[in-house]
Design a protein around this motif. Structure first.
Motif, PDB file in Angstrom:
ATOM      1  N   ALA A 128     -23.613   2.567  31.807  1.00 30.54           N
ATOM      2  CA  ALA A 128     -24.830   2.854  32.573  1.00 30.54           C
ATOM      3  C   ALA A 128     -25.997   2.999  31.600  1.00 30.54           C
ATOM      4  O   ALA A 128     -25.906   3.709  30.606  1.00 30.54           O
ATOM      5  N   ILE A 129     -27.116   2.343  31.897  1.00 35.76           N
ATOM      6  CA  ILE A 129     -28.255   2.328  30.983  1.00 35.76           C
ATOM      7  C   ILE A 129     -29.413   3.178  31.499  1.00 35.76           C
ATOM      8  O   ILE A 129     -29.966   3.995  30.773  1.00 35.76           O
ATOM      9  N   HIS A 130     -29.796   2.990  32.761  1.00 35.72           N
ATOM     10  CA  HIS A 130     -30.950   3.734  33.263  1.00 35.72           C
ATOM     11  C   HIS A 130     -30.836   3.980  34.762  1.00 35.72           C
ATOM     12  O   HIS A 130     -29.994   3.413  35.450  1.00 35.72           O
ATOM     13  N   TYR A 131     -31.742   4.829  35.251  1.00 40.74           N
ATOM     14  CA  TYR A 131     -31.805   5.210  36.659  1.00 40.74           C
ATOM     15  C   TYR A 131     -33.228   5.008  37.164  1.00 40.74           C
ATOM     16  O   TYR A 131     -34.196   5.334  36.471  1.00 40.74           O
ATOM     17  N   GLU A 132     -33.355   4.445  38.364  1.00 37.37           N
ATOM     18  CA  GLU A 132     -34.661   4.250  38.991  1.00 37.37           C
ATOM     19  C   GLU A 132     -34.718   5.061  40.286  1.00 37.37           C
ATOM     20  O   GLU A 132     -34.073   4.701  41.260  1.00 37.37           O
ATOM     21  N   PRO A 133     -35.470   6.147  40.323  1.00 34.89           N
ATOM     22  CA  PRO A 133     -35.544   6.940  41.548  1.00 34.89           C
ATOM     23  C   PRO A 133     -36.110   6.126  42.714  1.00 34.89           C
ATOM     24  O   PRO A 133     -37.109   5.426  42.566  1.00 34.89           O
ATOM     25  N   LEU A 134     -35.462   6.223  43.866  1.00 41.04           N
ATOM     26  CA  LEU A 134     -35.976   5.610  45.081  1.00 41.04           C
ATOM     27  C   LEU A 134     -37.128   6.462  45.598  1.00 41.04           C
ATOM     28  O   LEU A 134     -37.089   7.688  45.503  1.00 41.04           O
ATOM     29  N   GLY A 135     -38.156   5.826  46.137  1.00 41.65           N
ATOM     30  CA  GLY A 135     -39.311   6.576  46.610  1.00 41.65           C
ATOM     31  C   GLY A 135     -39.783   6.145  47.980  1.00 41.65           C
ATOM     32  O   GLY A 135     -39.526   5.014  48.411  1.00 41.65           O
ATOM     33  N   ILE A 136     -40.457   7.056  48.673  1.00 44.20           N
ATOM     34  CA  ILE A 136     -41.106   6.743  49.943  1.00 44.20           C
ATOM     35  C   ILE A 136     -42.576   6.471  49.641  1.00 44.20           C
ATOM     36  O   ILE A 136     -43.280   7.332  49.082  1.00 44.20           O
ATOM     37  N   TYR A 137     -43.054   5.274  49.994  1.00 44.00           N
ATOM     38  CA  TYR A 137     -44.422   4.879  49.681  1.00 44.00           C
ATOM     39  C   TYR A 137     -45.251   4.739  50.956  1.00 44.00           C
ATOM     40  O   TYR A 137     -44.743   4.332  52.003  1.00 44.00           O
ATOM     41  N   PRO A 138     -46.540   5.090  50.897  1.00 41.05           N
ATOM     42  CA  PRO A 138     -47.390   5.019  52.077  1.00 41.05           C
ATOM     43  C   PRO A 138     -47.791   3.597  52.425  1.00 41.05           C
ATOM     44  O   PRO A 138     -48.048   2.782  51.534  1.00 41.05           O
ATOM     45  N   GLY A 139     -47.826   3.326  53.728  1.00 38.64           N
ATOM     46  CA  GLY A 139     -48.342   2.064  54.224  1.00 38.64           C
ATOM     47  C   GLY A 139     -49.567   2.348  55.066  1.00 38.64           C
ATOM     48  O   GLY A 139     -50.601   2.742  54.560  1.00 38.64           O
ATOM     49  N   LYS A 140     -49.428   2.204  56.392  1.00 34.99           N
ATOM     50  CA  LYS A 140     -50.534   2.527  57.296  1.00 34.99           C
ATOM     51  C   LYS A 140     -50.745   4.036  57.411  1.00 34.99           C
ATOM     52  O   LYS A 140     -51.827   4.495  57.786  1.00 34.99           O
ATOM     53  N   SER A 141     -49.699   4.792  57.097  1.00 35.66           N
ATOM     54  CA  SER A 141     -49.797   6.257  57.120  1.00 35.66           C
ATOM     55  C   SER A 141     -49.709   6.789  55.697  1.00 35.66           C
ATOM     56  O   SER A 141     -48.986   6.243  54.867  1.00 35.66           O
ATOM     57  N   GLN A 142     -50.435   7.859  55.435  1.00 31.45           N
ATOM     58  CA  GLN A 142     -50.585   8.351  54.063  1.00 31.45           C
ATOM     59  C   GLN A 142     -49.943   9.705  53.807  1.00 31.45           C
ATOM     60  O   GLN A 142     -49.920  10.164  52.675  1.00 31.45           O
ATOM     61  N   ASP A 143     -49.430  10.368  54.853  1.00 32.55           N
ATOM     62  CA  ASP A 143     -48.978  11.749  54.701  1.00 32.55           C
ATOM     63  C   ASP A 143     -47.671  11.966  55.448  1.00 32.55           C
ATOM     64  O   ASP A 143     -47.607  11.773  56.664  1.00 32.55           O
ATOM     65  N   LEU A 144     -46.639  12.382  54.746  1.00 33.36           N
ATOM     66  CA  LEU A 144     -45.355  12.659  55.387  1.00 33.36           C
ATOM     67  C   LEU A 144     -45.396  13.934  56.208  1.00 33.36           C
ATOM     68  O   LEU A 144     -44.611  14.111  57.139  1.00 33.36           O
ATOM     69  N   GLU A 145     -46.308  14.828  55.871  1.00 33.40           N
ATOM     70  CA  GLU A 145     -46.401  16.095  56.583  1.00 33.40           C
ATOM     71  C   GLU A 145     -46.904  15.907  58.014  1.00 33.40           C
ATOM     72  O   GLU A 145     -46.642  16.722  58.886  1.00 33.40           O
ATOM     73  N   GLU A 146     -47.645  14.839  58.234  1.00 31.21           N
ATOM     74  CA  GLU A 146     -48.198  14.586  59.563  1.00 31.21           C
ATOM     75  C   GLU A 146     -47.709  13.253  60.101  1.00 31.21           C
ATOM     76  O   GLU A 146     -48.474  12.452  60.650  1.00 31.21           O
ATOM     77  N   ILE A 147     -46.421  13.005  59.954  1.00 29.89           N
ATOM     78  CA  ILE A 147     -45.829  11.763  60.418  1.00 29.89           C
ATOM     79  C   ILE A 147     -45.995  11.645  61.932  1.00 29.89           C
ATOM     80  O   ILE A 147     -45.784  12.601  62.672  1.00 29.89           O
ATOM     81  N   THR A 148     -46.413  10.483  62.388  1.00 28.63           N
ATOM     82  CA  THR A 148     -46.684  10.287  63.810  1.00 28.63           C
ATOM     83  C   THR A 148     -45.420   9.912  64.573  1.00 28.63           C
ATOM     84  O   THR A 148     -44.476   9.344  64.009  1.00 28.63           O
TER      85      THR A 148
END
Length: 293
Positions: A128-148
């Motif tokens: 094993a050489i490296h690790y790439e964290p998976l992430g949640i990225y914004p599209g039309k919405s910018q805030d996970l706290e106010e998910i529609t």
């Protein structure tokens, strides 16, 4: 074989190069106990390998970039490293299985296990050489706290990365996954969905291009990097370093079964686990790629 490799390369180059990952357990029988042992092995075999060419199939980012650092290290030993870039997750394994290349570097262990099972291939990890964290990225919405209500979230559609994406969404409280689903979770394992989110399954490489059409996308680190995103600055949430995923999804150097202990493969492994490569990863990717040695 040369014709086939040329055809595959032409196909790979015809596609816009956008190239999966974090800690995987590697069997002691297929990897040196540490980079020091690997380095010792390289020192012992370096003179014997002078004039050798090692061919490696890789995703462009970050794998081919990391390999270029290893290439300079190997060149000092008289070894030529030929890096062949692919923009998909299938052909690198197929050309490694057929022997057209000596190794590949683009995937994590769960994906490799799944690929072997589904395709009848005989490929193994040597480290094993490296690790790439998976992430949640914004599209039309910018805030996970106010998910529609009814928000659309795109996730990778391959078996292992989809489960990983769903677990990240669960960790953020967006959905609840059946308790024993673990890293085999599918959308059928969603037991609570308070925001009625729609999970859209897409090929991993396509995710960055869908952001304008979805509210959020859960992306692999390498694809996010290629699309110009910063994990540190742009991701709304990432996998925790202590998570099960982080302990499982290390990107590994892979060869055809039986080639694990070849001098050339061990020299390549030692170069990839060198201090030079570690420093390059830590200073280049701003947390999007983390060394595992």
């Amino acid at each position: 074989m040369k014709k086939l490799l040329s055809a595959l390369l032409a196909g790979a180059l015809a596609v816009s190069l956008a190239a999966c990952g974090a800690s995987a357990s590697v069997s002691e029988s297929t990897a040196p106990a540490d980079s020091g042992e690997a380095a010792a092995s390289t020192a012992e075999t370096g003179s014997d390998l002078s004039g050798t060419t090692i061919k490696v199939a890789a995703s462009p980012t970050p794998h081919a970039e990391i390999l270029k650092v290893a290439k300079d290290i190997l060149a000092e030993q008289g070894i030529t490293l030929e890096i062949i870039e692919f923009s998909d997750y299938v052909q690198p394994n197929m050309v490694t299985e057929s022997g057209e290349v000596d190794a590949n570097y683009f995937q994590h262990q769960p994906y490799l296990d799944s690929f072997n099972e589904e395709n009848g291939t005989h490929l193994v990890s040597v480290g094993a050489i490296h690790y790439e964290p998976l992430g949640i990225y914004p599209g039309k919405s910018q805030d996970l706290e106010e998910i529609t209500d009814g928000a659309v979230i795109a996730v990778p559609n391959d078996t292992t990365n989809e489960a990983r994406a769903l677990q990240l969404l669960a960790a953020e409280g967006i959905i609840t996954i059946r308790e024993d689903a673990g890293l085999t979770a599918t959308i059928n394992d969603i037991v609570e969905n308070p925001h009625n989110v729609q999970v859209e399954e897409l090929e991993a490489a396509q995710l960055p291009r869908t952001l304008a059409d979805v509210d959020y996308a859960v992306m692999n680190g390498n694809y996010a990097l290629e699309a110009g995103f910063s994990v540190k600055d742009d991701a709304l949430a990432t996998e925790d370093a202590a998570s099960e995923a982080a302990q499982t999804y290390g990107n590994v150097l892979v060869v055809a079964e039986g080639n694990e202990d070849s001098a050339a493969v061990q020299a390549l492994l030692a170069a990839l686990k060198s201090d030079e490569v570690k420093s390059f990863i830590e200073t280049t990717y701003n947390g999007a790629v983390l060394p595992l040695f």
